[in-house]
Design an enzyme around this catalytic site. Structure first.
Site, mmCIF file in Angstrom:
data_model
loop_
_atom_site.group_PDB
_atom_site.id
_atom_site.type_symbol
_atom_site.label_atom_id
_atom_site.label_comp_id
_atom_site.label_asym_id
_atom_site.label_seq_id
_atom_site.Cartn_x
_atom_site.Cartn_y
_atom_site.Cartn_z
ATOM 1 N N CYS A 87 0.846 -1.200 0.000
ATOM 2 C CA CYS A 87 0.000 0.000 0.000
ATOM 3 C C CYS A 87 0.883 1.252 0.000
ATOM 4 O O CYS A 87 1.478 1.581 -1.011
ATOM 5 C CB CYS A 87 -0.992 -0.028 1.157
ATOM 6 S SG CYS A 87 -2.365 1.143 0.950
ATOM 7 N N HIS A 173 -3.724 -5.426 0.839
ATOM 8 C CA HIS A 173 -3.252 -5.781 2.183
ATOM 9 C C HIS A 173 -3.500 -7.254 2.484
ATOM 10 O O HIS A 173 -4.467 -7.606 3.160
ATOM 11 C CB HIS A 173 -3.971 -4.936 3.237
ATOM 12 C CG HIS A 173 -3.597 -3.495 3.242
ATOM 13 N ND1 HIS A 173 -2.461 -3.018 3.874
ATOM 14 C CD2 HIS A 173 -4.203 -2.414 2.707
ATOM 15 C CE1 HIS A 173 -2.390 -1.701 3.726
ATOM 16 N NE2 HIS A 173 -3.439 -1.307 3.018
ATOM 17 N N GLU A 175 -1.652 -8.808 4.502
ATOM 18 C CA GLU A 175 -1.155 -8.973 5.873
ATOM 19 C C GLU A 175 -2.167 -8.606 6.943
ATOM 20 O O GLU A 175 -1.961 -8.869 8.140
ATOM 21 C CB GLU A 175 0.106 -8.129 6.075
ATOM 22 C CG GLU A 175 -0.109 -6.662 6.410
ATOM 23 C CD GLU A 175 -0.655 -5.809 5.259
ATOM 24 O OE1 GLU A 175 -0.960 -4.625 5.498
ATOM 25 O OE2 GLU A 175 -0.785 -6.320 4.131
#
Length: 239
Positions: A87, A173, A175
């Site tokens: 990001c 994302h 994660e």
């Protein structure tokens, strides 16, 4: 392989990355660039992971610590380090490699489908042709010259790119954890408003089961970085 994580807001959750590193018994360090502390020497890490954040790469006057962080990342690029940008991190890589970062026409918030392009790259080859990932961004980037476009979504033309064999920028994302997602929904609730690519908090929470699959995809990317590092070490000249 030694990891260095650059983390940009307090409730971001690096545990999905840390869990992978600990399973591999890889040392890691987490640094918040906004703290103003010195960056480590290039010899101290093998993989740099630049995580996300609510700031924009062009807001240097509001976030002056962005300048030294960009200098550090630029040095890592010049040193040939393996780098994963997520990001904000992917946008910084795009800018530092010569691309443009700007406000996207649409914000993407929630779990949205991402499509692979017909281009392949070893760092992303462990991901399916179509998958869902958590998104929370209002900016987008143009590809730097020489980059390979690897993924896109309906709202954002550039979701992933590679630059050479060892640099990967992601807009999405993989994660994100349930705890971080919940904190974002509460602290940034003002951003949840009717728009084509902004899901409601209820819609987002209802898709929380996608997080486990996202972490598996993230770990495949990290496995690819590990293979790249082992190949690099194997080709080093004997001393």
């Amino acid at each position: 392989m030694r990891l260095l994580l650059l983390k940009h807001f307090s409730f971001d959750d690096e545990s999905a990355i840390v869990r992978w590193a600990e399973a591999k018994r890889f040392p890691y360090a987490v640094m918040d660039p906004s703290g103003g502390g010195p960056f480590p020497d290039m010899a101290a890490f093998d993989l740099l992971i630049v995580m996300g954040g609510p700031m924009s790469v062009y807001e240097e006057s509001e976030y002056p610590w962005l300048r030294p962080e960009k200098t550090f990342i630029r040095q890592a690029i010049a040193s040939g380090k393996a780098i994963l940008g997520i990001c904000l991190g992917g946008q910084m890589l795009a800018e530092l490699l010569g691309g443009r970062v700007y406000r996207n026409e649409q914000k993407e918030i929630g779990f949205h489908p991402i499509e692979r392009t017909d281009k392949t790259h070893p760092l992303l080859d462990g991901l399916p042709n179509r998958f869902y990932s958590f998104q929370w961004h209002g900016d987008a980037f143009d590809l730097p010259a020489g980059a390979v476009r690897l993924a896109f979504s309906e709202a954002c033309a550039n979701q992933a790119f590679a630059f050479g064999p060892h640099i990967l920028g992601l807009q999405f994302h993989l994660e994100t954890t349930a705890a971080c997602m919940e904190a974002m929904l509460k602290r940034w609730s003002d951003q949840i408003r009717p728009a084509p690519f902004i899901q409601t908090a209820e819609q987002i929470r209802a898709q929380a089961e996608r997080i486990e699959a996202s972490h598996r995809m993230l770990h495949r990317i990290l496995d690819a970085f590990d293979r790249l590092n082992r190949q690099h070490q194997a080709n080093l000249p004997l001393r």
